[in-house]
Design an enzyme around this catalytic site. Sequence first.
Site, PDB file in Angstrom:
ATOM      1  CE  LYS A 128      73.566  50.412  36.868  1.00  0.00           C
ATOM      2  NZ  LYS A 128      73.822  51.715  37.481  1.00  0.00           N
ATOM      3  CG  ASP A 168      76.499  50.346  39.409  1.00  0.00           C
ATOM      4  OD1 ASP A 168      75.973  51.427  39.692  1.00  0.00           O
ATOM      5  OD2 ASP A 168      76.193  49.297  40.016  1.00  0.00           O
TER       6      ASP A 168
END
Length: 449
Positions: A128, A168
Amino acid sequence: MSPETYVSNFMEGLRRRNPGQPEFHQAVEEFVGSITPFLLDHKRYLDNYIMERLTEPDRVVSFRVGWQDDNGAIRANRGYRVQFNNAIGPYKGGLRFHPTVNAGVLKFLAFEQIFKNSLTTLPMGGGKGGSNFNPKGKSDAEVMRFCQSFMTQLAKYIGPNIDVPAGDIGVGAREISYLFGQYKRMKDEFTGILTGKDIAFGGSLIRKEATGYGCVYFVENMLNHKGDSVKGKTCVVSGSGNVAQYTVEKVLHLGGKAITLSDSGGYIHDPDGIDQEKLDWVKDLKTVRRGRISEYVEQFPRASYYADQRPWSVPCDIAFPSATQNEINASEAQTLIDNGCMAVGEGANMPSDLDAIHIYQKAKILYGPSKAANAGGVAVSGLEMTQNSMRLHWNGEELEEKLQDIMKKIHKQCVEYGKESSDYINYVQGANIAGFVKVANATIAQGVM
Ligand code: NDP
């Protein structure tokens, strides 16, 4: 050793090693708390020091991102990439641009991503990244300059067989396009380095729909398992970004009725239901005009707007938290249940805090945790990687079928590992153990490193 002692000792060490990262502690505690009885029954994992190894990222890189705003003023933000675990495939996970981004938030997201990706059955590790940059209120030119500077640093650490980021919060089609353009410019290489790309340059159909659609499919699977379905159900949805929009759309397709949406300013309640026409207006508002959800009530006056509130007091059959982490606390979870909510499908990552989860479990409602319920997005990202490698393009129908099939398989794995009695599936335990086994076995097989 009792499970409680194991968890408490383990968490004490983890907190000591990772000070000031409450979201990371929370994600690990939820995970370890649910898999410990299984761990204690499978000594091989304890002997291999697996939990200690799986909670230490392979690496966390951070870098300065300097850029100039439209007035020529120089600005600086911090960028990150957490490459957590690549035991079963290249690191894979989104980029988040939001002022709340820090190393702890990204470690929680990357940790969850390891097991989510494992559940999809596709070969992807967990990662991430992102930045504390706030795209809200910035011009397209400012976002472009920021993305170019961010990718100039990030490009050193990624690659189609190393690490493939995606979007995201705050990173949608516009940002992915700028990031892709900069990577191509730097490397002179047209390659599947990011997913969520535009269809015109290697993107996959259904990717933007996948997380929301997949979440509703997951809830449909949980309900079907009980002989019920989404049809006719009233649904409360939070957020109004990518995940929320396509959650509402799939609820509509399956004959349900979504009545709320929100953003960080408040929520709207439309008792008539958000139909396709209203949803198309919201998509334009959020992705083209970049407006606020409060504007909905000016366009559709039968709806009401509640500033600075979350939608969980609105009675519903199903709740779809689709905005951000920790957006449902214990009292909100209790309100949902008192109002008759029978299922929660987590489109967002870790939207329910630990106390809220305990309340769902005590009430034995159907609770689809984010790791399982929102895995559809990364699953279609995995399919985008396959299409890029094979230089082919599946059509929308084929991809939606594959998505539905993957969500069914994820549900099946949760049932296999989470069945507590003939009428209760603990989906948290099911998702965590199923996701864990594959990664842990691969880690052991590959030797000590
Ligand atoms: P978007 O940026 O498209 O939308 C985010 C939405 O959540 C916006 O409505 C935003 O409101 C709201 N929001 C963000 N932060 C907060 C906050 N602190 N308080 C209240 N509302 C907030 O993001 P996505 O829809 O892509 O992501 C939503 C969630 O889903 C995240 O948890 C993400 O990690 C998760 N997720 C996303 C996937 C994807 O494919 N996109 C895949 C799997 C999970 P505002 O505009 O006011 O900030």
